[in-house]
Write a protein that holds these residues in place. Structure first.
Motif, PDB file in Angstrom:
ATOM      1  N   UNK A  44       0.650  -3.356  14.776  1.00  0.00           N
ATOM      2  CA  UNK A  44       1.337  -2.464  15.699  1.00  0.00           C
ATOM      3  C   UNK A  44       2.329  -1.557  14.973  1.00  0.00           C
ATOM      4  N   UNK A  45       2.839  -2.038  13.836  1.00  0.00           N
ATOM      5  CA  UNK A  45       3.764  -1.222  13.066  1.00  0.00           C
ATOM      6  C   UNK A  45       2.998  -0.056  12.454  1.00  0.00           C
ATOM      7  N   UNK A  46       3.666   1.070  12.385  1.00  0.00           N
ATOM      8  CA  UNK A  46       3.021   2.229  11.783  1.00  0.00           C
ATOM      9  C   UNK A  46       3.769   2.605  10.511  1.00  0.00           C
ATOM     10  N   UNK A  47       3.067   3.239   9.623  1.00  0.00           N
ATOM     11  CA  UNK A  47       3.633   3.669   8.356  1.00  0.00           C
ATOM     12  C   UNK A  47       4.640   4.786   8.611  1.00  0.00           C
ATOM     13  N   UNK A  48       5.807   4.656   8.006  1.00  0.00           N
ATOM     14  CA  UNK A  48       6.843   5.676   8.167  1.00  0.00           C
ATOM     15  C   UNK A  48       6.964   6.574   6.937  1.00  0.00           C
ATOM     16  N   UNK A  49       6.053   6.416   6.002  1.00  0.00           N
ATOM     17  CA  UNK A  49       6.107   7.183   4.748  1.00  0.00           C
ATOM     18  C   UNK A  49       5.431   8.539   4.902  1.00  0.00           C
ATOM     19  N   UNK A  50       5.982   9.513   4.235  1.00  0.00           N
ATOM     20  CA  UNK A  50       5.361  10.836   4.227  1.00  0.00           C
ATOM     21  C   UNK A  50       4.182  10.816   3.254  1.00  0.00           C
ATOM     22  N   UNK A  51       3.227  11.733   3.397  1.00  0.00           N
ATOM     23  CA  UNK A  51       2.120  11.801   2.434  1.00  0.00           C
ATOM     24  C   UNK A  51       2.615  11.944   0.996  1.00  0.00           C
ATOM     25  N   UNK A  52       3.701  12.701   0.808  1.00  0.00           N
ATOM     26  CA  UNK A  52       4.249  12.882  -0.535  1.00  0.00           C
ATOM     27  C   UNK A  52       4.794  11.564  -1.079  1.00  0.00           C
ATOM     28  N   UNK A  53       5.466  10.759  -0.252  1.00  0.00           N
ATOM     29  CA  UNK A  53       5.978   9.454  -0.692  1.00  0.00           C
ATOM     30  C   UNK A  53       4.822   8.515  -1.074  1.00  0.00           C
ATOM     31  N   UNK A  54       3.771   8.522  -0.273  1.00  0.00           N
ATOM     32  CA  UNK A  54       2.618   7.659  -0.542  1.00  0.00           C
ATOM     33  C   UNK A  54       1.954   8.070  -1.849  1.00  0.00           C
ATOM     34  N   UNK A  55       1.778   9.378  -2.048  1.00  0.00           N
ATOM     35  CA  UNK A  55       1.157   9.874  -3.272  1.00  0.00           C
ATOM     36  C   UNK A  55       1.985   9.476  -4.492  1.00  0.00           C
ATOM     37  N   UNK A  56       3.294   9.678  -4.416  1.00  0.00           N
ATOM     38  CA  UNK A  56       4.189   9.337  -5.527  1.00  0.00           C
ATOM     39  C   UNK A  56       4.141   7.839  -5.802  1.00  0.00           C
ATOM     40  N   UNK A  57       4.127   7.038  -4.768  1.00  0.00           N
ATOM     41  CA  UNK A  57       4.089   5.575  -4.903  1.00  0.00           C
ATOM     42  C   UNK A  57       2.781   5.133  -5.569  1.00  0.00           C
ATOM     43  N   UNK A  58       1.668   5.687  -5.117  1.00  0.00           N
ATOM     44  CA  UNK A  58       0.355   5.313  -5.657  1.00  0.00           C
ATOM     45  C   UNK A  58       0.157   5.790  -7.087  1.00  0.00           C
ATOM     46  N   UNK A  59       0.733   6.915  -7.444  1.00  0.00           N
ATOM     47  CA  UNK A  59       0.518   7.471  -8.775  1.00  0.00           C
ATOM     48  C   UNK A  59       1.203   6.659  -9.863  1.00  0.00           C
ATOM     49  N   UNK A  60       2.004   5.673  -9.485  1.00  0.00           N
ATOM     50  CA  UNK A  60       2.644   4.810 -10.478  1.00  0.00           C
ATOM     51  C   UNK A  60       1.620   3.946 -11.199  1.00  0.00           C
ATOM     52  N   UNK A  61       0.485   3.685 -10.547  1.00  0.00           N
ATOM     53  CA  UNK A  61      -0.587   2.919 -11.173  1.00  0.00           C
ATOM     54  C   UNK A  61      -1.639   3.905 -11.662  1.00  0.00           C
ATOM     55  N   UNK A  62      -1.695   4.093 -12.949  1.00  0.00           N
ATOM     56  CA  UNK A  62      -2.637   5.065 -13.509  1.00  0.00           C
ATOM     57  C   UNK A  62      -4.053   4.510 -13.546  1.00  0.00           C
ATOM     58  N   UNK A  63      -5.011   5.413 -13.627  1.00  0.00           N
ATOM     59  CA  UNK A  63      -6.418   5.021 -13.728  1.00  0.00           C
ATOM     60  C   UNK A  63      -6.691   4.088 -14.893  1.00  0.00           C
ATOM     61  N   UNK A  64      -6.193   4.412 -16.109  1.00  0.00           N
ATOM     62  CA  UNK A  64      -6.431   3.516 -17.240  1.00  0.00           C
ATOM     63  C   UNK A  64      -5.855   2.109 -17.020  1.00  0.00           C
ATOM     64  N   UNK A  84       0.807  -1.227   0.000  1.00  0.00           N
ATOM     65  CA  UNK A  84       0.000   0.000   0.000  1.00  0.00           C
ATOM     66  C   UNK A  84       0.841   1.279   0.000  1.00  0.00           C
ATOM     67  N   UNK A  85       2.128   1.151   0.322  1.00  0.00           N
ATOM     68  CA  UNK A  85       3.041   2.293   0.329  1.00  0.00           C
ATOM     69  C   UNK A  85       4.465   1.734   0.289  1.00  0.00           C
ATOM     70  N   UNK A  86       5.491   2.575   0.181  1.00  0.00           N
ATOM     71  CA  UNK A  86       6.855   2.046   0.110  1.00  0.00           C
ATOM     72  C   UNK A  86       7.264   1.174   1.310  1.00  0.00           C
ATOM     73  N   UNK A  87       6.824   1.527   2.529  1.00  0.00           N
ATOM     74  CA  UNK A  87       7.219   0.716   3.698  1.00  0.00           C
ATOM     75  C   UNK A  87       6.293  -0.478   3.907  1.00  0.00           C
TER      76      UNK A  87
END
Length: 171
Positions: free
Chosen positions: A21-41, A10-13
């Protein structure tokens, strides 16, 4: 999430949105960049998007009796036989996923409630025509697995649930 046999984090980490118990260590910008690799089409061309959360060890110890793999295999084989009969005029034994527009109208007619549900999902989620057709094809397959000759609202609802990325539930 699995993409054509590959599990996507779901994100880089890998911990965004988990109940662990583990929490996400990714910044919102990292998550957005990671997710945008999969385009809508690209996502539009994937029939099933589902979340597969980690299973707590307690549940693994206390498993209840579930449908056996053999029973599931029999249901799949029966659904497959129905599809072979349905598409008898095509070479080989094609799946519901290859239905064209005419076949969709002929073999995957939705009941009134199913049509209304899909229309609401289409408008609410902003689905494309491709996603709409894929949901109907998946609903037809779910009906086949249920042994139902018609596609009803329960089949449509389940097919819509398998479009988690369209609903923004994953990632």
């Amino acid at each position: 999430m699995i993409f054509q046999g590959y599990y996507l984090q779901p994100c880089p980490c890998g911990f965004f949105g988990t109940r662990e118990k583990q929490t996400c260590s990714c910044s919102p910008q990292q998550i957005y960049k990671y997710r945008s690799k999969l385009s809508g089409p690209l996502l539009d061309r994937i029939d099933l998007h589902i979340e597969v959360p980690r299973v707590p060890v307690q549940l693994l110890h206390n498993r209840k009796a579930e449908e056996s793999s053999k029973d599931i295999q029999q249901r799949v084989e029966q659904a497959r036989a129905v599809q072979c009969e349905r598409y008898y005029y095509r070479p080989g034994c094609p799946f519901n996923s290859v239905m064209n527009g005419e076949e969709l109208r002929q073999f995957a007619q939705l009941d009134k409630e199913g049509q209304e549900m899909l229309q609401l999902a289409f408008e609410t989620l902003g689905l494309s025509a491709r996603a709409y057709d894929r949901i109907v094809k998946v609903a037809r397959t779910i009906a086949d697995l249920d042994g139902a000759s018609r596609v009803d609202a329960t089949h449509v609802a389940e097919a819509i649930r398998y479009r988690a990325l369209d609903r923004g539930l994953l990632f």
